[in-house]
Motif scaffolding. Sequence first.
Motif, PDB file in Angstrom:
ATOM      1  N   VAL A  29       0.841  -1.200   0.000  1.00  0.00           N
ATOM      2  CA  VAL A  29       0.000   0.000   0.000  1.00  0.00           C
ATOM      3  C   VAL A  29       0.875   1.250   0.000  1.00  0.00           C
ATOM      4  CG1 VAL A  29      -1.750   1.303   1.273  1.00  0.00           C
ATOM      5  CG2 VAL A  29      -1.887  -1.194   1.160  1.00  0.00           C
ATOM      6  N   ALA A  30       1.917   1.245   0.833  1.00  0.00           N
ATOM      7  CA  ALA A  30       2.827   2.395   0.877  1.00  0.00           C
ATOM      8  C   ALA A  30       3.490   2.613  -0.480  1.00  0.00           C
ATOM      9  CB  ALA A  30       3.879   2.175   1.960  1.00  0.00           C
ATOM     10  N   ARG A  31       3.878   1.518  -1.142  1.00  0.00           N
ATOM     11  CA  ARG A  31       4.512   1.647  -2.463  1.00  0.00           C
ATOM     12  C   ARG A  31       3.514   2.126  -3.506  1.00  0.00           C
ATOM     13  NH1 ARG A  31       6.773  -3.756  -1.275  1.00  0.00           N
ATOM     14  NH2 ARG A  31       8.894  -3.519  -0.455  1.00  0.00           N
ATOM     15  N   HIS A  32       2.274   1.693  -3.367  1.00  0.00           N
ATOM     16  CA  HIS A  32       1.263   2.079  -4.355  1.00  0.00           C
ATOM     17  C   HIS A  32       1.042   3.592  -4.363  1.00  0.00           C
ATOM     18  CE1 HIS A  32      -2.457   2.026  -6.704  1.00  0.00           C
ATOM     19  NE2 HIS A  32      -2.984   2.801  -5.770  1.00  0.00           N
ATOM     20  N   PHE A  33       0.875   4.183  -3.192  1.00  0.00           N
ATOM     21  CA  PHE A  33       0.601   5.621  -3.136  1.00  0.00           C
ATOM     22  C   PHE A  33       1.880   6.447  -3.277  1.00  0.00           C
ATOM     23  CE2 PHE A  33      -3.207   3.933  -0.928  1.00  0.00           C
ATOM     24  CZ  PHE A  33      -4.167   4.487  -1.753  1.00  0.00           C
ATOM     25  N   ASN A  34       2.977   5.968  -2.696  1.00  0.00           N
ATOM     26  CA  ASN A  34       4.286   6.605  -2.886  1.00  0.00           C
ATOM     27  C   ASN A  34       4.207   8.129  -2.741  1.00  0.00           C
ATOM     28  OD1 ASN A  34       7.041   6.641  -3.423  1.00  0.00           O
ATOM     29  ND2 ASN A  34       6.744   6.846  -5.635  1.00  0.00           N
ATOM     30  N   VAL A  35       3.689   8.569  -1.600  1.00  0.00           N
ATOM     31  CA  VAL A  35       3.490  10.002  -1.361  1.00  0.00           C
ATOM     32  C   VAL A  35       4.839  10.700  -1.207  1.00  0.00           C
ATOM     33  CG1 VAL A  35       2.533  11.698   0.258  1.00  0.00           C
ATOM     34  CG2 VAL A  35       1.213   9.661  -0.366  1.00  0.00           C
ATOM     35  N   LYS A  36       4.944  11.853  -1.822  1.00  0.00           N
ATOM     36  CA  LYS A  36       6.177  12.637  -1.769  1.00  0.00           C
ATOM     37  C   LYS A  36       6.499  13.041  -0.330  1.00  0.00           C
ATOM     38  CE  LYS A  36       8.240  16.790  -3.814  1.00  0.00           C
ATOM     39  NZ  LYS A  36       7.984  17.985  -4.680  1.00  0.00           N
ATOM     40  N   ASP A  37       7.788  13.142  -0.041  1.00  0.00           N
ATOM     41  CA  ASP A  37       8.296  13.560   1.271  1.00  0.00           C
ATOM     42  C   ASP A  37       7.981  12.553   2.373  1.00  0.00           C
ATOM     43  OD1 ASP A  37       9.368  15.915   0.224  1.00  0.00           O
ATOM     44  OD2 ASP A  37       7.487  17.011   0.511  1.00  0.00           O
ATOM     45  N   THR A  38       7.886  11.282   2.002  1.00  0.00           N
ATOM     46  CA  THR A  38       7.749  10.222   3.003  1.00  0.00           C
ATOM     47  C   THR A  38       8.775   9.135   2.703  1.00  0.00           C
ATOM     48  OG1 THR A  38       6.100   8.973   1.721  1.00  0.00           O
ATOM     49  CG2 THR A  38       5.269  10.629   3.275  1.00  0.00           C
ATOM     50  N   VAL A  39       9.058   8.308   3.703  1.00  0.00           N
ATOM     51  CA  VAL A  39       9.968   7.187   3.548  1.00  0.00           C
ATOM     52  C   VAL A  39       9.318   5.963   4.193  1.00  0.00           C
ATOM     53  CG1 VAL A  39      11.218   7.835   5.651  1.00  0.00           C
ATOM     54  CG2 VAL A  39      12.287   6.310   3.992  1.00  0.00           C
ATOM     55  N   ALA A  40       9.354   4.836   3.490  1.00  0.00           N
ATOM     56  CA  ALA A  40       8.735   3.599   3.979  1.00  0.00           C
ATOM     57  C   ALA A  40       9.799   2.529   4.166  1.00  0.00           C
ATOM     58  CB  ALA A  40       7.670   3.118   3.001  1.00  0.00           C
ATOM     59  N   ARG A  41       9.687   1.781   5.251  1.00  0.00           N
ATOM     60  CA  ARG A  41      10.612   0.694   5.544  1.00  0.00           C
ATOM     61  C   ARG A  41       9.838  -0.526   6.052  1.00  0.00           C
ATOM     62  NH1 ARG A  41      13.270   3.303   2.822  1.00  0.00           N
ATOM     63  NH2 ARG A  41      15.375   4.163   3.160  1.00  0.00           N
ATOM     64  N   ARG A  42      10.408  -1.713   5.805  1.00  0.00           N
ATOM     65  CA  ARG A  42       9.802  -2.937   6.325  1.00  0.00           C
ATOM     66  C   ARG A  42       9.791  -2.892   7.847  1.00  0.00           C
ATOM     67  NH1 ARG A  42      13.392  -5.125   2.553  1.00  0.00           N
ATOM     68  NH2 ARG A  42      14.695  -5.909   4.266  1.00  0.00           N
ATOM     69  N   LEU A  43       8.723  -3.435   8.426  1.00  0.00           N
ATOM     70  CA  LEU A  43       8.547  -3.395   9.873  1.00  0.00           C
ATOM     71  C   LEU A  43       8.472  -4.816  10.412  1.00  0.00           C
ATOM     72  CD1 LEU A  43       8.053  -1.547  12.359  1.00  0.00           C
ATOM     73  CD2 LEU A  43       5.592  -1.786  11.890  1.00  0.00           C
ATOM     74  N   THR A  44       9.317  -5.130  11.381  1.00  0.00           N
ATOM     75  CA  THR A  44       9.278  -6.443  12.026  1.00  0.00           C
ATOM     76  C   THR A  44       8.599  -6.324  13.384  1.00  0.00           C
ATOM     77  OG1 THR A  44      11.454  -6.135  13.067  1.00  0.00           O
ATOM     78  CG2 THR A  44      11.410  -7.122  10.874  1.00  0.00           C
ATOM     79  N   GLY A  45       8.024  -7.439  13.829  1.00  0.00           N
ATOM     80  CA  GLY A  45       7.358  -7.446  15.125  1.00  0.00           C
ATOM     81  C   GLY A  45       5.931  -6.951  15.084  1.00  0.00           C
ATOM     82  N   ALA A  46       5.422  -6.645  13.899  1.00  0.00           N
ATOM     83  CA  ALA A  46       4.041  -6.168  13.753  1.00  0.00           C
ATOM     84  C   ALA A  46       3.192  -7.261  13.108  1.00  0.00           C
ATOM     85  CB  ALA A  46       3.994  -4.901  12.910  1.00  0.00           C
ATOM     86  N   VAL A  47       1.909  -7.214  13.373  1.00  0.00           N
ATOM     87  CA  VAL A  47       0.983  -8.185  12.786  1.00  0.00           C
ATOM     88  C   VAL A  47       0.812  -7.878  11.298  1.00  0.00           C
ATOM     89  CG1 VAL A  47      -1.354  -9.115  12.848  1.00  0.00           C
ATOM     90  CG2 VAL A  47      -0.213  -8.467  14.978  1.00  0.00           C
TER      91      VAL A  47
END
Length: 235
Positions: A131-149
Amino acid sequence: MPEQPRLRFAYVAGVTPGKWIRRWEERMPHVPLQSFMCDDAAQLEVLRDGSADLSFVRLPVDRDGLHVIPLYEEQPGVVAPKGHEISVFEEVALEDLAEEYFLDVAEMGGPEMALQVVASGAGLVILPMPVARHFNVKDTVARRLTGAVGTEIGLAWPSDSTSEVIEEFIGIVRGRTAQSSRQPSARQEKPKKSPPADRRGGARAGAGKKPAVAQRYAPNPDKGRGKGSRKKGRR
């Protein structure tokens, strides 16, 4: 006049249906396929109101009156404003973000609006990475998250509207080959081939004659001579 068959499906953000569309067009070019993206909040509504025959949904969902098959799991991710310290890592543990302020995606009006708020520096959000890659909003950074459901994608359709066209699409999504006996298109009886016509225009040469039998032994030179006809040599 019978209605021309067609198929319509919806999908939530983060699902990439391109490969299934291509396979459908290869196997079922005579049946039009229509697709459209919908919000998570409407992923079942499109089935209830008849807008779609099937829907790629984000689980869990209310399965009342539906067939639902799980397909695959999504990698959870965290999205922060550009320049945040998570940008120096490839993945981040949830426990390392205990001091961060997280926004509620539903309260923000959905993932796209939530990401706009993240870009302003108001907080972080947890979303499926697709979802984060799909929208790819400017001025944001997305990273894989461990320990989350994590989340899971499934395919849903009304339990009272199963048809051969729907079964064909389900088989494609599940990876069945075109020759699979479980595919309706493969179960259709193929016309039998008639034997090739005799183009010689007549009976085979020599038809009706008994085949010649090879003589097994050489003729006996003494056959037919009378008794005592053998020449005697001198004593």
